[in-house]
Design an enzyme around this catalytic site. Structure first.
Site, PDB file in Angstrom:
ATOM      1  N   GLU A   1       5.286 -14.811  -5.683  1.00  0.00           N
ATOM      2  CA  GLU A   1       5.075 -13.688  -4.768  1.00  0.00           C
ATOM      3  C   GLU A   1       3.641 -13.783  -4.282  1.00  0.00           C
ATOM      4  O   GLU A   1       2.712 -13.731  -5.093  1.00  0.00           O
ATOM      5  CB  GLU A   1       5.300 -12.337  -5.466  1.00  0.00           C
ATOM      6  CG  GLU A   1       5.215 -11.194  -4.487  1.00  0.00           C
ATOM      7  CD  GLU A   1       4.757  -9.884  -5.080  1.00  0.00           C
ATOM      8  OE1 GLU A   1       4.079  -9.901  -6.120  1.00  0.00           O
ATOM      9  OE2 GLU A   1       5.071  -8.827  -4.500  1.00  0.00           O
TER      10      GLU A   1
ATOM     11  N   HIS B   1      12.168  -4.486  -4.460  1.00  0.00           N
ATOM     12  CA  HIS B   1      11.914  -3.169  -5.076  1.00  0.00           C
ATOM     13  C   HIS B   1      10.640  -2.509  -4.542  1.00  0.00           C
ATOM     14  O   HIS B   1      10.329  -1.371  -4.911  1.00  0.00           O
ATOM     15  CB  HIS B   1      11.817  -3.351  -6.591  1.00  0.00           C
ATOM     16  CG  HIS B   1      10.690  -4.240  -6.969  1.00  0.00           C
ATOM     17  ND1 HIS B   1      10.659  -5.590  -6.670  1.00  0.00           N
ATOM     18  CD2 HIS B   1       9.520  -3.968  -7.557  1.00  0.00           C
ATOM     19  CE1 HIS B   1       9.518  -6.095  -7.076  1.00  0.00           C
ATOM     20  NE2 HIS B   1       8.805  -5.146  -7.618  1.00  0.00           N
TER      21      HIS B   1
HETATM   22  O1  TEU Z   1       3.677  -6.292  -5.792  1.00  0.00           O
HETATM   23  C1  TEU Z   1       2.590  -6.946  -5.168  1.00  0.00           C
HETATM   24  C2  TEU Z   1       2.096  -6.202  -4.016  1.00  0.00           C
HETATM   25  O2  TEU Z   1       1.260  -6.632  -3.270  1.00  0.00           O
HETATM   26  C3  TEU Z   1       2.620  -4.846  -3.858  1.00  0.00           C
HETATM   27  O3  TEU Z   1       1.505  -4.022  -4.061  1.00  0.00           O
HETATM   28  C4  TEU Z   1       3.207  -4.664  -2.492  1.00  0.00           C
HETATM   29  O4  TEU Z   1       2.466  -5.349  -1.535  1.00  0.00           O
HETATM   30  C5  TEU Z   1       3.136  -3.211  -2.203  1.00  0.00           C
HETATM   31  O5  TEU Z   1       3.684  -2.593  -3.315  1.00  0.00           O
HETATM   32  C6  TEU Z   1       3.898  -2.880  -0.936  1.00  0.00           C
HETATM   33  O6  TEU Z   1       3.961  -1.477  -0.887  1.00  0.00           O
HETATM   34  C7  TEU Z   1       3.917  -6.751  -7.117  1.00  0.00           C
HETATM   35  C8  TEU Z   1       5.192  -6.092  -7.605  1.00  0.00           C
HETATM   36  O7  TEU Z   1       6.280  -6.499  -6.776  1.00  0.00           O
HETATM   37  C9  TEU Z   1       4.972  -4.597  -7.523  1.00  0.00           C
HETATM   38  O8  TEU Z   1       6.170  -3.891  -7.864  1.00  0.00           O
HETATM   39  C10 TEU Z   1       3.862  -4.227  -8.507  1.00  0.00           C
HETATM   40  O9  TEU Z   1       3.588  -2.847  -8.378  1.00  0.00           O
HETATM   41  C11 TEU Z   1       2.592  -5.036  -8.209  1.00  0.00           C
HETATM   42  O10 TEU Z   1       2.814  -6.413  -7.962  1.00  0.00           O
HETATM   43  C12 TEU Z   1       1.686  -4.987  -9.436  1.00  0.00           C
HETATM   44  O11 TEU Z   1       2.320  -5.698 -10.490  1.00  0.00           O
END
Ligand code: TEU
Ligand code: CA
Length: 557
Positions: free
Chosen positions: A257, A330
């Site tokens: 990601e 999510h």
């Molecule tokens: O998300 C990474 C991230 O950049 C998120 O902050 C996203 O861009 C943002 O939520 C959009 O609204 C990952 C996971 O997918 C997320 O659920 C976690 O909250 C985050 O990292 C921290 O682990």
């Protein structure tokens, strides 16, 4: 082609376990609940399940704050439940991919408890500690979840970095003993027979160690540190070490990601010769309807920008690396509400979006409920929301005097809880016998798995067919991509080509009727072989097709 890795033909289904299926009535989804739905997923035809984190966690960020990497979160069940899930999935030729969250841990992790206990702790350098001064943190970076990215720890009179919540301290990847612990944890899970890892914000793990201040966007209080923590100086070194020490010894899928990764970055990350990751999640197409400063500044999608973005990623990675393909996860609002029409044309637009995405080159990801056309939700009260990102933002903006209604409009459009209302199994919900941890979307009647399975023309069967087509026909996996009608404001039209054949994909992203001619589509006639469509028949008049609202189809020549 046969030597190509299995994950190039696979379709991945993402489960957010907390919201998928509750087996014991406590209102929280769990592993036994997932096991009870494996037949449903086998019917859909997916090959891989990506589980959002199931490790022990205080759930400050619903499992993305890990307290023990080698224990199962008690709300979700036991290690025996997990091993049963692996076995039951294997019987159905389904692999289980875990969520590797190693940019940060929970502040309740034993490493952090030790690290904060003393500047002489053996674990001190597992995390990123800096002295600011009495009143100012080491730099001006903001946290993704509002506030400063630094938290003062009085005990050792120092600040620790947390790009996310203050209960999610960032790990220090410069420190080799920490890296070794991560590799041990990865090996622990791989030796249990998992099918790979989705790696949480993995391109954040290498930071610019000068920690320079970021530019402060207008009407914001904190600096944007992202140029100094995204795709940092040693990211490729770390990924190649991780691959050399662990990943290359297993036949697994890895997807990084990577917020802020460009196609140039992705060409390096996903080129198999570099042995880093198989594919990445890009965010460029998910940022086209927000900005200029933050995700909560909502603006309408300009389809041309979406088309150009997909064209760029398809062509830059073709024969160089590999794409992931997704509309939902999510963290994102639900696509039928976002780029489709969740009122009048919910089914047509959900199917159109599925066809448009699944005909591209790459590995598609389906997020739980996407195959049902589940929609965004609107709760009146902020107390009905659960997501820390939303709750922190609401508090921060209310303190700035921004009206409740204005903030709620942004939450309705972009809040992560849109994706986290419980999976809709039956007309009256079917997720739990208890009180769900977050309220269900009230529109379960007419939008649920039971009705979808019973209706041969449901969105579910469009997804089932798209998944099957990818298995059977090489052109989807190997054909090249050519964008047509790039400037058309409502139609997304592209071709996939191999030496033997070419496919025309047409998708109307609007609720109005549109016309399209053979000449515009550069095809000799409309009598090609119809592969899939979201209406029963095409309305062909000699040279012209009259496209209905959200109509999509694929013709093969
Ligand atoms: O998300 C990474 C991230 O950049 C998120 O902050 C996203 O861009 C943002 O939520 C959009 O609204 C990952 C996971 O997918 C997320 O659920 C976690 O909250 C985050 O990292 C921290 O682990
Ligand atoms: Ca439960």
């Amino acid at each position: 082609k046969s030597i190509d890795p299995w994950w190039k033909r696979s379709v991945v289904y993402q489960i957010y376990p907390r919201s998928f299926m509750d087996s014991n009535g406590d209102g929280i989804g769990d592993l036994q609940g997932i096991i009870s739905k494996l037949d449903y997923l086998q019917k859909l035809g997916i090959d891989v399940i990506w589980l959002s984190p199931i490790y022990d966690s205080p759930n400050d960020d619903n499992g993305y704050d890990i307290r023990n990497y080698q224990a199962i979160m008690k709300e979700f069940g036991t290690m025996a439940d997990f091993e049963q899930l692996i076995k039951e999935a294997k019987h159905r030729n389904i692999r289980i991919v875990m969520d590797l969250v190693v940019n940060h841990t929970s502040d309740e992790h034993a490493w952090f408890v030790e690290s904060r206990s003393s500047i002489n702790s053996a674990y001190r350098d597992y995390y990123i500690w800096r002295t600011g001064n009495e009143h100012n943190p080491p730099n001006n970076w903001g946290s993704v979840f509002s506030g400063s990215a630094w938290e003062k720890d009085e005990n050792t009179n120092a600040y620790y970095l947390h790009l996310f919540s203050k209960k999610q301290p960032d790990l220090n990847w410069e420190h080799e003993p920490l890296r070794n612990e991560i590799y041990d944890t990865m090996t622990f899970w791989l030796d249990k027979g998992i099918g790979g890892f989705r790696m949480d914000v993995i391109n954040f793990i290498s930071k610019d160690l000068q920690f320079p201040n970021g530019a402060i966007p207008p009407n914001q209080k904190y600096g944007d540190g992202s140029p100094f923590y995204m795709n940092g100086p040693r990211i490729h070194t770390y990924l190649r070490e991780m691959n050399e020490r662990v990943l290359r010894h297993y036949d697994v899928l890895t997807v990084g990601e990577m917020p802020g990764a460009t196609t140039e970055d992705a060409q390096i990350y996903t080129n198999p010769e570099n042995q880093e990751v198989n594919m990445v999640f890009t965010f460029e197409h998910m940022n086209l309807d927000s900005g200029p400063f933050e995700k909560w500044d909502v603006r309408p999608l300009v389809l041309k920008e979406l088309k150009r973005n997909f064209e760029k990623w398809q062509n830059k990675l073709h024969r160089v690396g590999w794409n992931s393909l997704y509309w939902n996860n999510h963290d994102q609002p639900r696509i039928v509400s976002r780029f489709g029409d969740d009122q009048m044309y919910r089914e047509e637009s959900a199917k159109m979006l599925a066809i448009c995405l699944h005909m591209l080159q790459g590995t598609p990801y389906i997020y739980q409920g996407e195959e049902l056309g589940m929609t965004n939700v609107q709760f009146d009260a902020i107390d009905d929301y659960r997501d820390i990102e939303t709750l922190n933002m609401y508090k921060e903006k209310r303190e700035l005097g921004i009206p409740h209604e204005k903030i709620m409009a942004s939450i309705y459009a972009k809040g992560r809880d849109n994706a986290r209302t419980p999976m809709q199994w039956t007309a009256d919900g079917g997720f739990t016998d208890g009180v769900p941890w977050i309220r269900m979307n009230p529109n379960t009647y007419g939008i649920n798995a039971e009705e979808a399975i019973a209706d041969r023309s449901s969105i579910f069967y469009t997804y089932q067919k798209l998944i099957r087509l990818r298995k059977e026909l090489d052109i989807i996996t190997y054909g090249n991509f050519q964008l047509l009608l790039p400037d058309h404001p409502y139609l997304f039209v592209y071709k996939r080509q191999t030496k033997e054949e070419e496919w025309l994909v047409v998708a109307n992203f609007s609720k109005q009727m549109e016309q399209i001619t053979c000449e515009e589509c550069n095809v000799p006639h409309w009598k090609g072989n119809l592969i899939i469509a979201n209406y029963d028949t095409l309305k062909i008049e000699k040279e012209i097709i009259n496209l209905r609202p959200y109509e999509a189809f694929v013709l093969a020549y």
